[in-house]
Write an enzyme that holds these catalytic residues in place. Structure first.
Site, short mmCIF file in Angstrom:
data_model
loop_
_atom_site.label_atom_id
_atom_site.label_comp_id
_atom_site.label_asym_id
_atom_site.label_seq_id
_atom_site.Cartn_x
_atom_site.Cartn_y
_atom_site.Cartn_z
N GLY A 36 0.75 -0.97 -0.03
CA GLY A 36 0.42 -0.47 0.41
C GLY A 36 0.89 1.30 -0.02
O GLY A 36 0.69 2.59 -0.67
N HIS A 37 1.81 1.62 0.85
CA HIS A 37 2.38 2.10 1.11
C HIS A 37 3.41 2.16 -0.38
O HIS A 37 4.02 3.95 -0.51
CB HIS A 37 4.44 1.55 2.47
N ASP A 152 -7.35 5.13 5.08
CA ASP A 152 -7.21 6.15 6.00
C ASP A 152 -8.57 7.52 5.68
O ASP A 152 -7.73 8.92 5.87
CB ASP A 152 -6.51 6.81 6.82
#
Ligand code: AMP
Length: 282
Positions: A36-37, A152
């Protein structure tokens, strides 16, 4: 890849890039990096002259001491992943560097109800801590664009609000959530799941997909109740909140007519690991 631990070294290195008007993409993270990062890193790499990543486990955004103590840390592996994925600069400061004791930690931004619902309600002070560190990091890196994941979701709304209110000239780029093949949203906290818990965790995303299918066909309140029950059919999952909200303001909606842009968001405990996920409904 250049790695710096101090603010001065980082600013000094970036200064010539700013002077030449080159674009800088920035990805703030807390490390324990996953795909994801790395997707955010590659997105920045494709759109900017220089890509900067920060790794900093920000103590002031943790409202739970145990969560902070248990947060996974692996700077050696993270550095390797970043350089393999083309990151140009890693800023990895110690706590002292960003928070010298004498400095009070405040930020003069009123987030209103945005910081009081969902994550804001169950993690008091969390968003204030996030906003303070991101503002500090923005001041140090001074990027053209900064990349954030929809995983997020509420955090993006907070950062966008801060950037608007303080007139910070940084483009906030919203990126899709990267998932494991079984649908579980990638998260550094997944490393803390036992083998058994890891098998159960994708159920959260599966229920969110069903909620998307059902949206508009049931009253909002009933759909929320249905979703909570459905998630908890897996007895090890305990829902902290399940909310349906308007995509931009993140204010909870009570009926489908109220707004056509809805997102379902949830926080669920699996053992002592708190997982969050969301799905855009329409
Ligand atoms: P963290 O290290 O958890 O603070 O995350 C750093 C950035 O990566 C934040 O903008 C997150 O939203 C983003 N991120 C974390 N997990 C994912 C994911 N599974 N997909 C996309 N972005 C993510």
């Amino acid at each position: 890849m250049k790695t710096f631990n101090t603010i001065n070294e980082t600013k000094k290195y970036l200064n010539p890039f700013h002077k030449k008007g080159q674009s800088i993409g920035f990805i703030p993270t807390m490390g324990a990096l996953h795909e994801g990062h790395l997707t955010l890193i590659r997105k920045s790499k494709a759109a900017n002259d220089l890509t900067v990543c920060s790794i900093f486990v920000n103590p002031i955004q943790f409202n739970n001491k145990e969560d902070l103590a248990k947060y996974p840390r692996n700077l050696v592996l993270d550095s390797k992943l970043l350089s393999e994925n083309g990151c140009d600069v890693l800023f990895a400061p110690e706590v002292q560097e960003l928070y010298p004791e004498s400095e009070p930690q405040t930020l003069d931004v009123d987030f209103g109800d945005l910081a009081k619902v969902m994550e804001g309600k169950f993690r008091p002070g969390h968003f204030n801590g996030v906003a303070i560190v991101v503002k500090k990091l923005f001041d140090i890196v001074n990027p053209t664009r900064s990349y954030f994941g929809k995983k997020d979701y509420q955090q993006i709304a907070i950062i966008r609000h801060m950037v608007d209110v303080l007139n910070i000239p940084i483009e906030i780029v919203k990126c899709e959530t990267t998932r494991e093949t079984d649908g579980l949203a990638m998260s550094s906290r997944n490393l803390r799941l036992t083998v058994g818990e890891r098998k159960t965790a994708p159920w959260i995303h599966q229920v969110l997909l069903k909620v998307k299918e059902k949206s508009g066909t049931l009253p909002v309140g009933q759909l929320k109740e249905w979703a909570i029950k459905k998630i908890q059919e897996e007895s090890s999952l305990k829902v902290e909140y399940f909310e349906i909200a308007e995509k931009e303001s993140l204010m909870p909606i009570e009926n489908w007519q109220q707004n056509g842009n809805a997102v379902a968001l949830t926080a669920v405990f699996l053992g002592d690991v708190r997982l969050i996920d969301n799905i855009e409904l329409f």
